[in-house]
Scaffold this active site. Sequence first.
Site, PDB file in Angstrom:
ATOM      1  N   LYS A 115      64.010  62.708 168.576  1.00 33.53           N
ATOM      2  CA  LYS A 115      62.096  62.240 168.798  1.00 33.53           C
ATOM      3  C   LYS A 115      61.963  62.512 167.277  1.00 33.53           C
ATOM      4  CE  LYS A 115      60.673  64.215 173.013  1.00 33.53           C
ATOM      5  NZ  LYS A 115      60.084  64.721 173.442  1.00 33.53           N
ATOM      6  N   LYS A 207      65.542  53.918 177.122  1.00 32.92           N
ATOM      7  CA  LYS A 207      65.124  54.211 178.412  1.00 32.92           C
ATOM      8  C   LYS A 207      63.465  54.543 178.788  1.00 32.92           C
ATOM      9  CE  LYS A 207      64.190  58.994 177.553  1.00 32.92           C
ATOM     10  NZ  LYS A 207      64.267  60.208 177.454  1.00 32.92           N
ATOM     11  N   LYS A 210      57.149  57.634 177.864  1.00 31.26           N
ATOM     12  CA  LYS A 210      56.385  57.155 178.146  1.00 31.26           C
ATOM     13  C   LYS A 210      55.046  56.929 176.345  1.00 31.26           C
ATOM     14  CE  LYS A 210      55.408  61.766 180.804  1.00 31.26           C
ATOM     15  NZ  LYS A 210      55.189  63.707 180.405  1.00 31.26           N
TER      16      LYS A 210
END
Length: 344
Positions: A115, A207, A210
């Site tokens: 992230k 993956k 969102k």
Amino acid sequence: MAKFHERVFSGVQPTGNLHLGNYLGAITKFVALQKSYECIYCVVDLHAITVPQAPRELEANTREVTAAFIASGVDPVRHIIFNQSQVSEHAELGWIFNCVARVGWLNRMTQFKEKAGKDRENASVGLYSYPTLMAADILVYRATHVPVGDDQKQHLELSRDIAQKFNNDFAESISRRGFGDGYFPLPEPLIQGPATRVMSLRDGAKKMSKSDPSDYSRLNLSDDADAIAQKVRKAKTDPEPLPSEEAGLEKRPEAQNLVGIYAALAETTVAAVLGQFGNANFSTFKTALVDLAVARLGPICTEMKRLQGDQKYLDDVLKDGADRARVIAAANMRDIKGILGFIR
Ligand code: AMP
Ligand code: TRP
């Protein structure tokens, strides 16, 4: 280890674009566990702000996750649904766990590395210490079971390490207060079934997420039948027909993903799906997958939209849930402060 009262806790971030991965990896498990456990499901807004959030969107996204829980079948009366920031004990125990967890432990967290990306110097301190807050979410209720998708496995292991270290470091004080040989349970991850890691519809190596810029990479819980059909038809595949045995899915990540999704939606196994569709080509399989996905997700989408139109109801659910969660958290926090030597 002492015997603990069994309790389920899990959380979902209100960061928009709730998708099939969230539904199959987490929310369907939340629903199933209600039969056997006392469950607490949390919309983790304190986690969401580890990256910038626009306030109005955060409010809307918090209500969206709440509506998704209820529309999927979580019962907010018999169980608890609330948003994290209404129970300040989470943040309070999070601080204490910042002083239990070691920098070396957090340095190993792969989600932070992903992230934060290349510009790590510019990531928030919260993004780095996020797993200690996650441990606090679970352990402030002394929860024993935690349903999550596969991507949260490492964070769950860290929660167990924190619980263990706290139990060891304060063993004498814990036992003197009558809590036996450990105050915190070591929470058990529940990561099971054919869809613990749903992959992007555009790239079987990534993956479903969102934050993927391509909306075609995911099925959103807010997608209508047309959108579901379009996205499934466009999903990446390979030129071979489906195999009839599981071993034939190896090195075919896109095929493996779609079969796993089908199995999870049909509540069956990958082997059973291949028994039915072995040797079928993808266009046949995708048609069946669209029908199944629309049948399963359509009613949830409709009910979510209806609930999202009733803001007062959703806010009342969150407040009532927070009031009940706080009773449990506050009593535990009082014990924890005593164990640490804080005068109360
Ligand atoms: P998040 O959206 O990161 O708050 O995730 C909420 C829950 O959904 C967590 O239990 C995640 O592990 C799970 N989850 C998120 N993405 C996926 C995915 N692609 N496949 C399976 N589970 C997922
Ligand atoms: N970290 C989880 C995620 O990003 C969300 C979460 C926060 C959570 N606190 C939790 C999950 C406690 C399980 C238990 O998906």
